[in-house]
Design an enzyme around this catalytic site. Structure first.
Site, PDB file in Angstrom:
ATOM      1  N   ASP A  45       0.831  -1.213   0.000  1.00 31.85           N
ATOM      2  CA  ASP A  45       0.000   0.000   0.000  1.00 31.85           C
ATOM      3  C   ASP A  45       0.864   1.262   0.000  1.00 31.85           C
ATOM      4  OD1 ASP A  45      -2.052  -1.908   0.436  1.00 31.85           O
ATOM      5  OD2 ASP A  45      -1.862  -1.659   2.600  1.00 31.85           O
ATOM      6  N   GLU A 222     -11.327  -0.558  -3.420  1.00 32.84           N
ATOM      7  CA  GLU A 222     -10.607   0.093  -2.324  1.00 32.84           C
ATOM      8  C   GLU A 222      -9.405   0.839  -2.875  1.00 32.84           C
ATOM      9  OE1 GLU A 222      -9.593  -3.184   0.209  1.00 32.84           O
ATOM     10  OE2 GLU A 222      -7.908  -3.825  -1.042  1.00 32.84           O
ATOM     11  N   ARG A 320       4.556  -8.506  -0.176  1.00 30.66           N
ATOM     12  CA  ARG A 320       4.210  -7.479  -1.159  1.00 30.66           C
ATOM     13  C   ARG A 320       5.321  -6.427  -1.154  1.00 30.66           C
ATOM     14  NH1 ARG A 320      -1.897  -6.137   0.628  1.00 30.66           N
ATOM     15  NH2 ARG A 320      -0.889  -6.314   2.676  1.00 30.66           N
ATOM     16  N   HIS A 361       7.656  -3.901 -31.546  1.00 24.24           N
ATOM     17  CA  HIS A 361       7.658  -5.175 -32.277  1.00 24.24           C
ATOM     18  C   HIS A 361       6.232  -5.556 -32.622  1.00 24.24           C
ATOM     19  CE1 HIS A 361       6.323  -7.534 -28.752  1.00 24.24           C
ATOM     20  NE2 HIS A 361       7.153  -6.791 -28.039  1.00 24.24           N
ATOM     21  N   ASP A 377       4.666  -3.435 -26.152  1.00 22.00           N
ATOM     22  CA  ASP A 377       5.343  -3.765 -27.409  1.00 22.00           C
ATOM     23  C   ASP A 377       6.430  -2.744 -27.739  1.00 22.00           C
ATOM     24  OD1 ASP A 377       3.765  -5.971 -27.742  1.00 22.00           O
ATOM     25  OD2 ASP A 377       2.697  -5.249 -29.510  1.00 22.00           O
ATOM     26  N   HIS A 454      15.236   3.881 -38.892  1.00 22.55           N
ATOM     27  CA  HIS A 454      13.910   3.590 -39.416  1.00 22.55           C
ATOM     28  C   HIS A 454      13.781   4.136 -40.840  1.00 22.55           C
ATOM     29  CE1 HIS A 454      12.148   7.700 -39.209  1.00 22.55           C
ATOM     30  NE2 HIS A 454      12.890   7.851 -38.132  1.00 22.55           N
ATOM     31  N   ASP A 472      17.024   9.771 -39.136  1.00 20.84           N
ATOM     32  CA  ASP A 472      16.320   8.497 -38.989  1.00 20.84           C
ATOM     33  C   ASP A 472      17.024   7.555 -38.031  1.00 20.84           C
ATOM     34  OD1 ASP A 472      14.523   9.410 -40.862  1.00 20.84           O
ATOM     35  OD2 ASP A 472      15.290   8.207 -42.531  1.00 20.84           O
TER      36      ASP A 472
END
Length: 478
Positions: A45, A222, A320, A361, A377, A454, A472
């Site tokens: 929490d 909650e 936790r 991807h 991704d 790219h 690029d």
């Protein structure tokens, strides 16, 4: 006036840059937010508050349920090793004598306040909400005064008080069991009263857990907390039992709407954050929000476990852990929390320097797209290169063990086969950006002179020979 002048100056600069034949960089990207999870073991929490004094203050539920702790550091990561101080302990008997849960720390009107839930020593499930106050500058070393219980319309199970300010009005939101409704708890909101430990006027029921993902194990809503961005209020909350079924839901309201009108809020039909077996993260929930050190990114703080199966009552399982990760936003302005990422370094996104698109991807082929869904991704853990120090590799977030590698000059996301060839294909030398020294470029280890680049929506390994190619092959880490 200043905003208009700024936009004109940016436009003039862009025109001059184009005339000069140089690539135009889009608006400055939000820099990568990189932390290492978990931030704190055995702390549930979690709540992190960034104060104007330059410190982050961290509090959370301890597994013994018997005290309230506080840490502070100048960075989020620094909280992992910061000294921890006990600022309050449960009463030896009676009220506030058991189940000390979900503390939150806030700074209101020049004083510190801690909201928390507690049961009685002779009835541990008689959970109610309470407040501590301190006027000290440093809450870690402060003396705290008990301001007592927050009174609501029903004397019933109530917990997870949180507060936010909207349009100059301070509100309290919390979870409570309402008589006549067959649930463990629902969510409510009201205006704060004359003091930070009181409410006044109308109390609004915001939501009741009715959907399948809200009622697994227990019918629970909650842990409400509010994020305000992009002209809207986003209220996230936790649902279902506190095991691997635990997850986050979200309510959304317009910033111009009345938060006290239940009709202002729309519930997302599906969880916005849930367990993920691929990353070994289970039961993410009870979150809060803070901001990055530069103030440019929202950070979600939450707990989960790194295993699914629990023996006995999940409340008796102490493991936790507090975790953090950056909040991204979709094209429509709503938050995209993605998936709970794997332990270790939090991932980054490779954003194109000259477009508003990201490396992602799709069917294992690397491509460049905007508005990536699912978000994971386009998220990669940037790790020490598989070929050794001095290089970096990019591990897929939602396919751990899969790396960005080149094959026949195309970029793919593939599972490592352990070979030297794969390690070299998946290793890149990080360089100053070919188009901007404030960005980055990534040169192939085994094909020097070739860079991740790219072109026409796909990502390749190519030599760079002109200004277009340099742009690029330049990326910003987000």
């Amino acid at each position: 006036m200043k905003s208009t002048l700024h936009r004109l100056l940016v436009l003039v600069l862009a025109i001059v840059t184009c005339v000069a034949g140089l690539p135009v960089s889009p608006a400055s990207a939000t820099p990568a937010v990189r932390n290492t999870n978990p931030i704190a073991e055995r702390r549930a929490d979690p709540h992190i508050f960034k104060h104007t004094d330059g410190f982050y203050y961290f509090t959370a539920t301890v597994p013994e349920y018997d005290r309230i702790i506080l840490r502070r550091a100048t960075t989020i990561q620094g909280l992992a090793t910061a000294a921890e101080t006990v600022i309050w302990r449960k009463h030896a008997s009676g009220e506030m004598g058991a189940h000390i849960w979900a503390p939150e720390i806030h700074f209101i009107n020049g004083k510190w306040y801690v909201y928390f839930a507690a049961g009685r020593s002779n009835d541990v499930w008689r959970i109610r909400m309470y407040v501590l106050e301190s006027s000290s500058a440093n809450p870690v070393t402060a003396t705290w005064t008990e301001r007592g219980r927050i009174t609501t319309p029903w004397d019933t199970f109530s917990l997870d008080a949180s507060t936010f300010v909207h349009n100059g009005v301070r509100y309290l939101t919390w979870a409570q069991k309402e008589p006549g409704i067959d649930t463990g708890s629902n969510l409510y909101v009201a205006r704060m009263g004359a003091s930070p430990w009181s409410i006044t006027g109308q109390v609004t029921r915001l939501t009741v857990p009715t959907l399948a993902w809200e009622t697994r194990g227990h019918k629970v809503a909650e842990g409400p907390t509010v994020l305000q961005r992009n002209g809207r209020l986003f209220l996230t909350y936790s649902a279902s039992a506190t095991d691997a079924n635990y997850c986050l839901g979200m309510l959304t309201a317009s910033a111009s709407a009345d938060p006290l009108n239940a009709a202002s809020w729309t519930k997302s039909p599906n969880p916005v954050f849930a367990s993920n077996a691929a990353t070994s993260q289970y039961g993410p929930g009870h979150n809060s929000f803070t901001v990055s050190e530069d103030g440019q990114s929202d950070i979600m703080v939450y707990h989960d476990r790194n295993y699914r199966d629990i023996n006995g009552d999940p409340l008796n399982d102490p493991n936790r852990r507090t975790r953090v990760q950056k909040v991204y936003y979709k094209a429509d302005g709503t938050p995209d929390f993605g998936i709970p990422v794997a332990d270790g370094a939090t991932p980054v996104r490779l954003k194109s320097y000259n477009t508003e698109r990201f490396v992602r991807h799709w069917e294992y082929r690397a491509r460049l797209e905007a508005n990536v869904a699912p978000l994971a991704d386009s998220q990669f853990k940037m790790v020490t290169g598989l070929a050794g120090s001095g290089t970096v590799s990019f591990e897929s977030t939602n396919f751990p063990g899969y790396y960005l590698r080149h094959r026949n000059n195309d970029l793919w996301v593939e599972r490592t086969d352990g070979s030297a060839l794969f390690r070299n294909d998946a290793a890149f030398t990080q360089r100053a950006g070919l188009a901007s020294s404030s960005a980055l470029s990534f040169e192939s280890l085994n094909f020097p002179g070739r860079y991740i680049r790219h072109s026409n929506g796909l990502v390749y390994l190519q030599a760079v020979t002109d200004a277009q190619g340099r742009a690029d092959a330049t990326f910003v880490l987000e």
